[in-house]
Design a protein around this motif. Structure first.
Motif, PDB file in Angstrom:
ATOM      1  N   LYS A   1      39.321  28.441  48.983  1.00 15.46           N
ATOM      2  CA  LYS A   1      40.607  29.118  49.200  1.00 15.46           C
ATOM      3  C   LYS A   1      40.529  30.120  50.356  1.00 15.46           C
ATOM      4  CE  LYS A   1      43.921  32.157  46.869  1.00 15.46           C
ATOM      5  NZ  LYS A   1      44.270  32.834  45.615  1.00 15.46           N
ATOM      6  N   TYR A   2      39.456  30.891  50.408  1.00 12.10           N
ATOM      7  CA  TYR A   2      39.319  31.932  51.428  1.00 12.10           C
ATOM      8  C   TYR A   2      38.505  31.462  52.633  1.00 12.10           C
ATOM      9  CZ  TYR A   2      41.293  34.846  47.799  1.00 12.10           C
ATOM     10  OH  TYR A   2      42.121  35.361  46.838  1.00 12.10           O
ATOM     11  N   ASN A   3      38.162  30.171  52.642  1.00 13.64           N
ATOM     12  CA  ASN A   3      37.462  29.554  53.772  1.00 13.64           C
ATOM     13  C   ASN A   3      36.197  30.336  54.144  1.00 13.64           C
ATOM     14  OD1 ASN A   3      37.101  27.546  55.665  1.00 13.64           O
ATOM     15  ND2 ASN A   3      38.250  28.645  57.249  1.00 13.64           N
ATOM     16  N   ILE A   4      35.381  30.626  53.133  1.00 11.95           N
ATOM     17  CA  ILE A   4      34.152  31.399  53.324  1.00 11.95           C
ATOM     18  C   ILE A   4      33.053  30.485  53.839  1.00 11.95           C
ATOM     19  CG2 ILE A   4      32.405  32.840  52.199  1.00 11.95           C
ATOM     20  CD1 ILE A   4      35.204  34.114  52.245  1.00 11.95           C
ATOM     21  N   LYS A   5      32.419  30.895  54.922  1.00 13.19           N
ATOM     22  CA  LYS A   5      31.316  30.124  55.497  1.00 13.19           C
ATOM     23  C   LYS A   5      30.078  31.016  55.550  1.00 13.19           C
ATOM     24  CE  LYS A   5      33.844  26.566  57.398  1.00 13.19           C
ATOM     25  NZ  LYS A   5      34.611  26.170  56.259  1.00 13.19           N
ATOM     26  N   ARG A   6      28.965  30.478  55.053  1.00 16.47           N
ATOM     27  CA  ARG A   6      27.708  31.221  55.132  1.00 16.47           C
ATOM     28  C   ARG A   6      27.163  31.134  56.548  1.00 16.47           C
ATOM     29  NH1 ARG A   6      24.565  28.903  49.889  1.00 16.47           N
ATOM     30  NH2 ARG A   6      25.443  30.317  48.368  1.00 16.47           N
ATOM     31  N   PRO A   7      26.673  32.257  57.072  1.00 16.58           N
ATOM     32  CA  PRO A   7      26.007  32.173  58.373  1.00 16.58           C
ATOM     33  C   PRO A   7      24.697  31.410  58.199  1.00 16.58           C
ATOM     34  CG  PRO A   7      25.898  34.403  57.494  1.00 16.58           C
ATOM     35  CD  PRO A   7      26.727  33.596  56.548  1.00 16.58           C
TER      36      PRO A   7
ATOM     37  N   LYS B   1      43.398  32.141  33.114  1.00 17.21           N
ATOM     38  CA  LYS B   1      43.646  33.580  33.137  1.00 17.21           C
ATOM     39  C   LYS B   1      43.344  34.145  34.517  1.00 17.21           C
ATOM     40  CE  LYS B   1      39.066  34.816  31.573  1.00 17.21           C
ATOM     41  NZ  LYS B   1      38.237  35.671  30.834  1.00 17.21           N
ATOM     42  N   LYS B   2      44.053  35.195  34.885  1.00 11.79           N
ATOM     43  CA  LYS B   2      43.838  35.857  36.172  1.00 11.79           C
ATOM     44  C   LYS B   2      42.549  36.661  36.079  1.00 11.79           C
ATOM     45  CE  LYS B   2      45.652  38.478  39.856  1.00 11.79           C
ATOM     46  NZ  LYS B   2      44.434  38.510  40.617  1.00 11.79           N
ATOM     47  N   ILE B   3      41.668  36.468  37.057  1.00 14.28           N
ATOM     48  CA  ILE B   3      40.401  37.191  37.087  1.00 14.28           C
ATOM     49  C   ILE B   3      40.552  38.387  38.015  1.00 14.28           C
ATOM     50  CG2 ILE B   3      37.960  37.043  37.712  1.00 14.28           C
ATOM     51  CD1 ILE B   3      38.028  34.144  36.812  1.00 14.28           C
ATOM     52  N   ASP B   4      40.058  39.526  37.569  1.00 18.59           N
ATOM     53  CA  ASP B   4      40.115  40.766  38.325  1.00 18.59           C
ATOM     54  C   ASP B   4      39.553  40.554  39.735  1.00 18.59           C
ATOM     55  OD1 ASP B   4      39.159  43.398  39.338  1.00 18.59           O
ATOM     56  OD2 ASP B   4      39.875  44.103  37.393  1.00 18.59           O
ATOM     57  N   ASP B   5      40.216  41.128  40.731  1.00 19.66           N
ATOM     58  CA  ASP B   5      39.790  41.005  42.130  1.00 19.66           C
ATOM     59  C   ASP B   5      38.351  41.467  42.344  1.00 19.66           C
ATOM     60  OD1 ASP B   5      42.178  39.930  42.935  1.00 19.66           O
ATOM     61  OD2 ASP B   5      42.993  41.817  43.707  1.00 19.66           O
ATOM     62  N   TYR B   6      37.879  42.405  41.517  1.00 18.96           N
ATOM     63  CA  TYR B   6      36.497  42.884  41.604  1.00 18.96           C
ATOM     64  C   TYR B   6      35.533  41.705  41.506  1.00 18.96           C
ATOM     65  CZ  TYR B   6      32.089  45.053  40.179  1.00 18.96           C
ATOM     66  OH  TYR B   6      30.776  45.409  40.072  1.00 18.96           O
ATOM     67  N   TYR B   7      35.785  40.797  40.550  1.00 23.38           N
ATOM     68  CA  TYR B   7      34.902  39.652  40.344  1.00 23.38           C
ATOM     69  C   TYR B   7      35.038  38.616  41.454  1.00 23.38           C
ATOM     70  CZ  TYR B   7      33.745  41.643  35.874  1.00 23.38           C
ATOM     71  OH  TYR B   7      33.290  42.495  34.908  1.00 23.38           O
ATOM     72  N   VAL B   8      36.233  38.478  41.987  1.00 19.13           N
ATOM     73  CA  VAL B   8      36.426  37.565  43.129  1.00 19.13           C
ATOM     74  C   VAL B   8      35.619  38.084  44.318  1.00 19.13           C
ATOM     75  CG1 VAL B   8      38.086  36.547  44.743  1.00 19.13           C
ATOM     76  CG2 VAL B   8      38.728  36.879  42.342  1.00 19.13           C
TER      77      VAL B   8
END
Length: 100
Positions: A43-49, A3-10
């Motif tokens: 997917k969004y290539n998130i990197k923690r500082p 199911k598609k998850i609301d962008d708020y939760y992403v």
């Protein structure tokens, strides 16, 4: 396909990930699968500082508890604080310097 998850939760999941929470902690707080969160981080290539001088802690509070927390100035010394809405509650994220 799931199911598609609301962008708020992403957005909230990625924000909490950047704040230093683990996938499982985020799953418990938001009710979103830790696997979904891992997939979004990739997917969004998130990197923690990387910064070993600080660590974050968090509390889930209602509006009244949040007011009480902020009324005590001792809670704010030597730390950075961010508050984010979490449904009908609030998440307070606090960074403190590691003690030597």
């Amino acid at each position: 396909m799931g199911k598609k998850i609301d962008d708020y939760y992403v957005n909230k999941s990625l924000q909490l990930y950047l704040e230093g929470l683990t996938y499982r902690e985020i799953e418990r707080i938001l009710g979103v699968s830790h696997v979904s969160i891992m997939n979004w981080v990739k997917k969004y290539n998130i990197k923690r500082p990387y910064n070993s001088k600080y660590h974050s802690t968090y509390k889930i509070l209602n509006a009244k508890e949040l007011g009480i927390y902020f009324s005590n100035s001792e809670n704010l010394k030597g730390a950075g604080v961010v508050v984010t809405e979490l449904g009908d509650k609030f998440m307070l994220i606090k960074w403190e310097r590691f003690k030597d």
